[in-house]
Design an enzyme around this catalytic site. Structure first.
Site, PDB file in Angstrom:
ATOM      1  N   HIS A 231      31.618  41.299  38.506  1.00 39.95           N
ATOM      2  CA  HIS A 231      32.161  40.179  39.259  1.00 39.95           C
ATOM      3  C   HIS A 231      32.026  38.920  38.405  1.00 39.95           C
ATOM      4  O   HIS A 231      31.178  38.862  37.500  1.00 39.95           O
ATOM      5  CB  HIS A 231      31.387  39.980  40.565  1.00 39.95           C
ATOM      6  CG  HIS A 231      31.668  41.009  41.615  1.00 39.95           C
ATOM      7  ND1 HIS A 231      32.920  41.208  42.148  1.00 39.95           N
ATOM      8  CD2 HIS A 231      30.847  41.887  42.246  1.00 39.95           C
ATOM      9  CE1 HIS A 231      32.868  42.167  43.063  1.00 39.95           C
ATOM     10  NE2 HIS A 231      31.618  42.597  43.133  1.00 39.95           N
ATOM     11  N   CYS A 274      36.701  38.521  37.808  1.00 37.96           N
ATOM     12  CA  CYS A 274      37.425  37.385  38.363  1.00 37.96           C
ATOM     13  C   CYS A 274      37.062  36.121  37.605  1.00 37.96           C
ATOM     14  O   CYS A 274      36.002  36.018  36.999  1.00 37.96           O
ATOM     15  CB  CYS A 274      37.085  37.206  39.834  1.00 37.96           C
ATOM     16  SG  CYS A 274      37.816  38.435  40.916  1.00 37.96           S
TER      17      CYS A 274
END
Length: 404
Positions: A231, A274
């Site tokens: 992430h 991301c």
């Protein structure tokens, strides 16, 4: 950044989305959610600036799935507290009818479920096929303008893959294991010695990068690769403990000052994460297109002092990102992330006669064609765009199969 809402809760919100968008009264409801810290004041402003209630409701429903495992229950309570009990009852009834399940595909921060019925996986999900080999003629005609790339192995490839996170707000990265297998096979076929570290803290990531940077073997090898799958936010990636590692710290560990064994040698960085929370919803293409030429720029010769050549602190690097700044990257739980899927396929087919920068352009073209499928939501037909940056000073051919 929060996440972790159970899939049946997300599904209940999706199935009742039309009714919720049409019927919710948002003003007092949003105030309740801010007071319970499900929404932030910034998110409240983001919702209120949408004007009409149905747009405010749509924005609220887009934000909720990433606001933690308690968001659904608190949302239902807030509906009751604001006189919208009938909507809370419909949601809870819908949630009871749904069994927990692993989503078919998810985007990087867990906003929605993503389905790609027309997309093809690589080798039925088993990773890239055999890498096509460079011909002798091609090597002889291109090696002079390229970085030296002939040692076996070409170098070390460090892959850090985080899929489990101690922080409840960071979802399990379904499909991350597929990316890891694909990259291990790809780098091995490209003659790299692969080192894997999985589910490690941000501090451990720094320690592993320190160890990697100090490997004495770099001195006799031609290049290196660092790949981080996790992430992330703009400019940083998460460790398994939920703490952030700044990308600049990753580059610094391998720069000319901290890793002199790799001076003037190509260093490749790949980030599957991301870089924000915004989903790229794309735009319709207009008829015709415009192309602008790149303006020329003046150059000045670097000077020498005391007979020693000076190097920039960071050079000979190329970095590939799964998505643009501020946006989410998309991942399929069965076939892996869009970016890693396309990168492994492009590199397997074209490394034999295409340098890395041009292969990343081909990856961009593949990503540009992809499109999310989530009917009835604001994320339907969502897009992604990968990008790369480079301080390479020569052509970087991987020359698979060449050994001198």
């Amino acid at each position: 950044m929060l996440g972790g809402m159970q899939e049946r809760h997300k599904d209940a919100l999706i199935k009742l989305r039309v009714a919720l968008v049409q019927e919710m009264v948002p003003d007092e409801l949003v105030e309740h959610l801010v007071s319970k810290k499900i929404l932030t004041p910034f998110m409240q402003e983001k919702i209120q600036c949408k004007g009409v209630s149905y747009r405010q409701n749509s924005t609220l429903l887009d934000l909720l799935p990433r606001r933690g495992p308690k968001a659904f229950t608190i949302f239902c309570t807030a509906l009751r507290d604001t006189g919208q009990e009938h909507l809370a009852e419909q949601l809870e009834e819908q949630e009871r009818c749904l069994k927990p399940e692993v989503p078919f595909s998810v985007e990087e921060i867990g906003v929605q479920r993503w389905r790609e019925p027309c997309e093809r996986c690589i080798d039925d999900g088993d990773g890239p096929g055999n890498v096509a080999m460079t011909s002798v003629d091609f090597y002889l005609s291109h090696q002079k303008q390229a970085y030296k790339m002939t040692t076996r192995p070409r170098g070390y490839a460090l892959i850090i893959s985080n899929v489990h996170f101690a922080a409840p707000e960071l979802d399990y990265r379904h499909g991350g294991e597929v990316d890891l297998v694909s990259l291990k096979q790809l780098f091995s076929h490209l003659n790299y010695q692969v080192v894997v570290r999985s589910n490690i803290t941000a501090q451990k990531m720094i320690s592993e990068l320190d160890l990697f940077s100090s490997l004495p073997e770099h001195a006799r090898l031609d290049s290196c690769i660092v790949c981080i799958l996790s992430h992330g936010v703009d400019g940083a990636v998460y460790g398994a403990d939920g703490k952030l590692l700044q990308l600049q710290d990753v580059f610094t560990k391998l720069d000319n000052a901290h890793c002199p064994q790799l001076q003037n040698k190509p260093k490749m960085f790949i980030f599957q994460s991301c870089r924000g929370e915004e989903a790229d919803r794309g735009v319709d293409q207009q008829d015709g297109r415009e192309q602008a030429g790149s303006p020329g720029c003046e150059q000045s010769d670097a000077g020498k002092e005391d007979g020693k050549v000076r190097l920039p602190t960071q050079s000979d690097m190329i970095c590939a990102y799964a998505c643009l700044r501020g946006t989410v990257s998309l991942r399929n739980t069965k076939r892996g992330s869009w970016f890693i899927q396309d990168m492994t396929e492009v590199f397997s087919k074209h490394a034999k006669d295409t340098h890395v920068a041009d292969m990343l352009v081909k990856v961009n073209a593949c990503i540009k064609k992809r499109e999310g499928h989530a009917p009835g939501t604001e994320y339907h037909r969502c897009k992604e765009m990968s990008e790369y940056s480079s301080t390479l000073c020569r052509d970087l051919y991987l020359f698979p199969g060449v050994s001198l």
